[in-house]
Design a protein around this motif. Structure first.
Motif, PDB file in Angstrom:
ATOM      1  N   ILE A   1      51.063 -22.022  58.642  1.00  0.00           N
ATOM      2  CA  ILE A   1      50.320 -22.006  59.905  1.00  0.00           C
ATOM      3  C   ILE A   1      49.093 -22.897  59.717  1.00  0.00           C
ATOM      4  O   ILE A   1      48.185 -22.581  58.953  1.00  0.00           O
TER       5      ILE A   1
ATOM      6  N   GLN B   1      52.033 -13.627  62.397  1.00  0.00           N
ATOM      7  CA  GLN B   1      50.837 -14.457  62.192  1.00  0.00           C
ATOM      8  C   GLN B   1      49.695 -14.028  63.112  1.00  0.00           C
ATOM      9  O   GLN B   1      48.528 -14.129  62.768  1.00  0.00           O
ATOM     10  N   LYS B   2      50.029 -13.482  64.302  1.00  0.00           N
ATOM     11  CA  LYS B   2      48.981 -12.932  65.175  1.00  0.00           C
ATOM     12  C   LYS B   2      48.347 -11.693  64.534  1.00  0.00           C
ATOM     13  O   LYS B   2      47.132 -11.500  64.570  1.00  0.00           O
TER      14      LYS B   2
ATOM     15  N   ASP C   1      55.971 -15.379  64.651  1.00  0.00           N
ATOM     16  CA  ASP C   1      54.875 -15.561  65.615  1.00  0.00           C
ATOM     17  C   ASP C   1      54.046 -14.287  65.748  1.00  0.00           C
ATOM     18  O   ASP C   1      52.807 -14.335  65.796  1.00  0.00           O
ATOM     19  N   SER C   2      54.729 -13.153  65.807  1.00  0.00           N
ATOM     20  CA  SER C   2      54.027 -11.872  65.931  1.00  0.00           C
ATOM     21  C   SER C   2      53.256 -11.548  64.658  1.00  0.00           C
ATOM     22  O   SER C   2      52.110 -11.081  64.704  1.00  0.00           O
TER      23      SER C   2
ATOM     24  N   LYS D   1      61.740 -16.455  64.800  1.00  0.00           N
ATOM     25  CA  LYS D   1      60.577 -17.071  65.451  1.00  0.00           C
ATOM     26  C   LYS D   1      59.668 -16.001  66.044  1.00  0.00           C
ATOM     27  O   LYS D   1      58.450 -16.043  65.885  1.00  0.00           O
TER      28      LYS D   1
END
Length: 397
Positions: A317, A294-295, A291-292, A287
């Motif tokens: 996303i 996609q940023k 999450d990192s 996760k």
């Protein structure tokens, strides 16, 4: 002047409609046959006020509404090639003054808040034995030194200096062919990577190949993240390491975008690839990794939009693609730099400062440093040699 234009003009013709107005165009002056000038409006005139029309694009009554331009104008940032930009700026400033002459309710007379003139894309030039320009697509070489026509190997080609691409010199590259072969993202990356945006870019086939290879490598990193299997023993330090890097790199990219340091963003891309390559198999949660990642994808989308969007789609996303927020707890010391302190050429300490610290402030800290006191006590300082953000050398006797 003034010249009355014809009432009925057929606009469904090629080129300038006035050229087809034979009776209007051909006149007599003092019994001499004359031809009127039909090129009545320079294109710079058209492009010198269009930004005002954008403010009221749907208004069918007037070209622009005062209240609209008060809201939208001036333009925040103007970007253009150096030759075009300086001329366009000159015309635009004249038009703003002309339109606002004697009007109390008009806006600021300066049309643009900021001007950035970008460099040109350059390529070698080629001529045949008759001094005619020849395009890169018409020539070939067996050894990389001697060139000749593809259609006739007996005709040798002279290689000239690298100049800004232009149709007249035939030293242009067909962008569609390059995009079809390498992809638009690789083309964009190469153009940004070669030099700062205010400098000229020297076109290089090898540079295109390198950018294309990087895009493929980054795609493989994406595939590895999708197939990543989380280790049961998650290490929180590894999670924090990823979050720290992500926030730091987004901070860097944001700053470089705002300051037109586009070529430095390409270095940031390589930094991202190297970090992910080394850390993708560590004991972190999937996760946190996704999450990192996609940023990061959102942050690199101005440079690699097709790749970034394809990756985000495969990661499923769905939310709106907005600029990633920076968690400042991870970058509290990002602007800290370390300066080497030398005394008479010998390293005596390594001190931490805010970036862009002045020489005066560095010396104030050194004066209060107990460790350095013994090297400076009872000594006369002859001079200081300060290399900003890197080193200071104090010469004493």
């Amino acid at each position: 002047m003034p010249v009355k234009l014809p009432e009925k003009i057929d606009l469904n013709v090629k080129g300038n409609p006035l050229d087809h107005q034979v009776e209007w165009k051909n006149i007599k002056i003092n019994n001499q046959n004359c031809v009127r000038e039909t090129d009545t409006l320079d294109t710079f005139v058209d492009s010198s006020w269009y930004f005002l029309r954008f403010c009221s694009a749907t208004n069918s009554e007037v070209g622009f509404d005062i209240e609209d331009i008060k809201y939208w104008m001036p333009v925040d940032q103007y970007i253009g090639g150096v030759e075009h930009a300086i001329l366009h700026l000159l015309y635009s400033r004249f038009f703003m003054r002309a339109l606002g002459d004697g009007k109390k309710d008009f806006i600021n007379l300066e049309p643009f808040d900021g001007l950035f003139t970008q460099g040109m894309v350059c390529h070698e030039t080629y001529k045949d034995e008759h001094n005619n320009w020849v395009s890169p697509e018409e020539i070939e070489s067996n050894d990389g030194k001697n060139y000749f026509l593809k259609t006739n190997s007996n005709i040798k080609i002279k290689v000239g200096p690298s100049e800004s691409m232009s149709k007249s010199k035939k030293n242009t590259i067909d962008p569609q062919k390059i995009i079809d072969h390498y992809g638009a993202d690789a083309v964009r990356m190469f153009i940004l990577s070669d030099s700062p945006p205010e400098k000229d870019v020297q076109w290089s086939e090898q540079g295109m190949i390198s950018s294309h290879k990087f895009v493929q490598k980054f795609w493989q990193i994406h595939r590895n993240i999708i197939s990543f299997k989380e280790n049961p023993k998650i290490n929180e330090n590894h999670n924090k390491n990823i979050e720290y890097f992500t926030n730091k790199i987004i901070y860097k990219i944001t700053s470089n975008l705002e300051n037109f340091h586009y070529n430095v963003i390409i270095a940031n891309l390589h930094e991202i690839y190297n970090f992910l390559s080394k850390n993708i198999n560590n004991h972190h949660s999937k996760k946190v990794l996704v999450d990192s990642f996609q940023k990061i994808l959102r942050a690199i989308s101005p440079v690699l939009p097709h790749l970034a969007n394809e990756c985000l789609e495969e990661l499923e996303i769905r939310e709106k693609n907005t600029w990633p927020k920076i968690d400042h707890k991870f970058i509290s010391n990002i602007d800290q730099i370390k300066i080497v302190v030398q005394i008479n050429g010998k390293k005596r300490d390594l001190l931490e400062f805010e970036s862009s610290v002045s020489e005066e402030d560095v010396l104030k800290v050194i004066e209060k440093n107990k460790k350095l006191e013994k090297f400076l006590k009872d000594k006369e300082i002859v001079k200081n040699i300060y290399v900003k953000d890197k080193i200071i050398n104090i010469i004493t006797k």
